[in-house]
Design an enzyme around this catalytic site. Structure first.
Site, PDB file in Angstrom:
ATOM      1  N   CYS A 222       0.819  -1.223   0.000  1.00 28.82           N
ATOM      2  CA  CYS A 222       0.000   0.000   0.000  1.00 28.82           C
ATOM      3  C   CYS A 222       0.851   1.271   0.000  1.00 28.82           C
ATOM      4  O   CYS A 222       0.419   2.309  -0.498  1.00 28.82           O
ATOM      5  CB  CYS A 222      -0.945  -0.014   1.193  1.00 28.82           C
ATOM      6  SG  CYS A 222      -2.307  -1.191   0.992  1.00 28.82           S
TER       7      CYS A 222
ATOM      8  N   HIS B 233       0.086  -7.710   1.591  1.00 29.47           N
ATOM      9  CA  HIS B 233      -0.982  -6.851   2.105  1.00 29.47           C
ATOM     10  C   HIS B 233      -1.922  -7.610   3.042  1.00 29.47           C
ATOM     11  O   HIS B 233      -2.223  -7.140   4.146  1.00 29.47           O
ATOM     12  CB  HIS B 233      -1.793  -6.225   0.973  1.00 29.47           C
ATOM     13  CG  HIS B 233      -3.036  -5.563   1.484  1.00 29.47           C
ATOM     14  ND1 HIS B 233      -3.024  -4.332   2.104  1.00 29.47           N
ATOM     15  CD2 HIS B 233      -4.320  -6.014   1.547  1.00 29.47           C
ATOM     16  CE1 HIS B 233      -4.248  -4.042   2.522  1.00 29.47           C
ATOM     17  NE2 HIS B 233      -5.059  -5.039   2.195  1.00 29.47           N
TER      18      HIS B 233
END
Length: 370
Positions: free
Chosen positions: A309, A335
């Site tokens: 991210c 993630h």
């Protein structure tokens, strides 16, 4: 005792607990999510990446390592920690669930389970003694008793016979276990029957294991039924020992498991769905392969601090999946694992600050929007 549990704080309104688990390879905060490294690796991840995202304990699988490369080879390498270069905690499950999953390829007797290897079809045998021997050779910090997993649905008579066998097998595991630098946890079974869950918990607590797992859930039953069984079972386990719900790892089940007093969780869910292009966010899950993200240059989750991210967009991830690039699997896995580990960290902080109920309410408010 090789592994002990310290209760730090309990929510004043629910069963939610914040604690610490002391093991030979470190002290780990609970509630904890344990990434699954079935074959001595968390798929697509290096040990360093797991350390950097804050993973404390990972789970490996006795059944798979017994068949390949063999527990004798792992022992020769210096044990599982050295073999896979992981210096934090390792929990190995006993192989009972995997053998149960083989269906017609296995035969259960009082002595143990005869089955055909899914790799080469060779005839194999696992018993309480053998499963314990294998796990002692692997050298994990926490090992699990060899159990018989009650399928769902199951008749009461079958579930009762199976549950009572699990207790007898647990006694045999205790007798076979001689390593002082690892802990053997018992597994409460009983299917969806409250009387059998109570019987199993009573008998296993009587054997005085250093920790207890709740097995035989998340095997196809509706989630409300799982929560009901948990509500009935968890209070029957000692408050001064760790409680581990096996095979559960979606955010909704984690928050509801913690709500009912569970300390430890594991599941292949975050890694498996990542490889299919599904990622988790605080607003629910999204399938990043979908066309709607082709020109979405935001990160997967604007609140997330993971490597993926911080550096890449949904559009880029979608492109990688569409191009069938290996990096897509890695970035999505990074993630999802970071997300769940952070989810547990925030949940623990909410328990310590005695605001777990509002954390849970906020979670459901966001989660049910999608």
């Amino acid at each position: 005792m090789a592994v002990t549990f310290e209760l730090i704080r309990q929510c004043s309104h629910t069963g939610a607990r914040a604690g610490r688990l002391y093991t030979p390879h470190g002290v780990f905060d609970t509630p904890i999510f344990m990434p699954v490294g079935t074959q001595a690796t968390v798929k697509t991840m290096s040990p360093r990446e797991l350390e950097e995202m804050g993973a404390g304990i990972i789970l490996s699988n006795t059944y798979h390592l017994f068949l390949r490369p063999g527990h004798d080879l792992v022992a020769e390498a210096g044990g599982l920690h050295r073999f896979m270069n992981w210096n934090r905690g390792i929990l190995t499950d006993s192989g009972g669930f995997q053998v149960f999953s083989l269906g017609p390829l296995r035969k259960i007797t009082e002595e143990g389970v005869t089955f055909r290897s899914h790799i080469d079809g060779s005839k194999q045998f696992l018993s309480p003694e053998k499963a314990t021997e294998v796990q002692m050779a692997l050298g994990s910090d926490i090992i699990m008793a060899f159990d018989e997993c009650v399928p769902y649905p199951a008749e009461h008579d079958y579930a009762k016979q199976s549950t009572e066998r699990t207790t007898r097998w647990a006694e045999r595991c205790l007798k076979a276990h001689t390593r002082k630098d690892q802990a053997l946890f018992g597994i409460v079974q009983g299917g969806m029957y409250k009387d059998l869950r109570a019987q199993s918990a009573r008998e296993l607590v009587g054997l005085d294991f250093p920790g207890y797992a709740i097995g035989g859930l998340s095997v196809g039953e509706p989630k409300p039924l799982m929560y009901e069984v948990l509500e009935h079972t968890v209070p029957l386990l000692p408050a001064n020992k760790a409680r581990y719900l096996m095979g559960v790892g979606t955010p909704d089940c984690l928050v509801e498991g913690v709500h009912r007093g569970v300390d430890m969780f594991d599941c292949v869910f975050p890694t498996r769905v990542a490889r299919n292009g599904t990622v988790m966010t605080w607003q629910g899950k999204l399938v990043v392969k979908n066309a709607e993200y082709a020109r979405d240059f935001r990160p997967i989750d604007t609140e997330c601090g993971c490597y993926t991210c911080r550096n890449f967009s949904r559009a880029y991830l979608r492109h990688l999946f569409k191009a069938e690039e290996v990096l897509a699997l890695r970035l999505a896995t990074i993630h999802n694992l970071y997300f769940l580990l952070e989810f547990m960290r925030r949940m623990r902080q909410a328990i310590i600050e005695d605001r777990f109920l509002s954390f849970r309410d906020d979670f459901w408010h966001m989660y049910e929007k999608r």
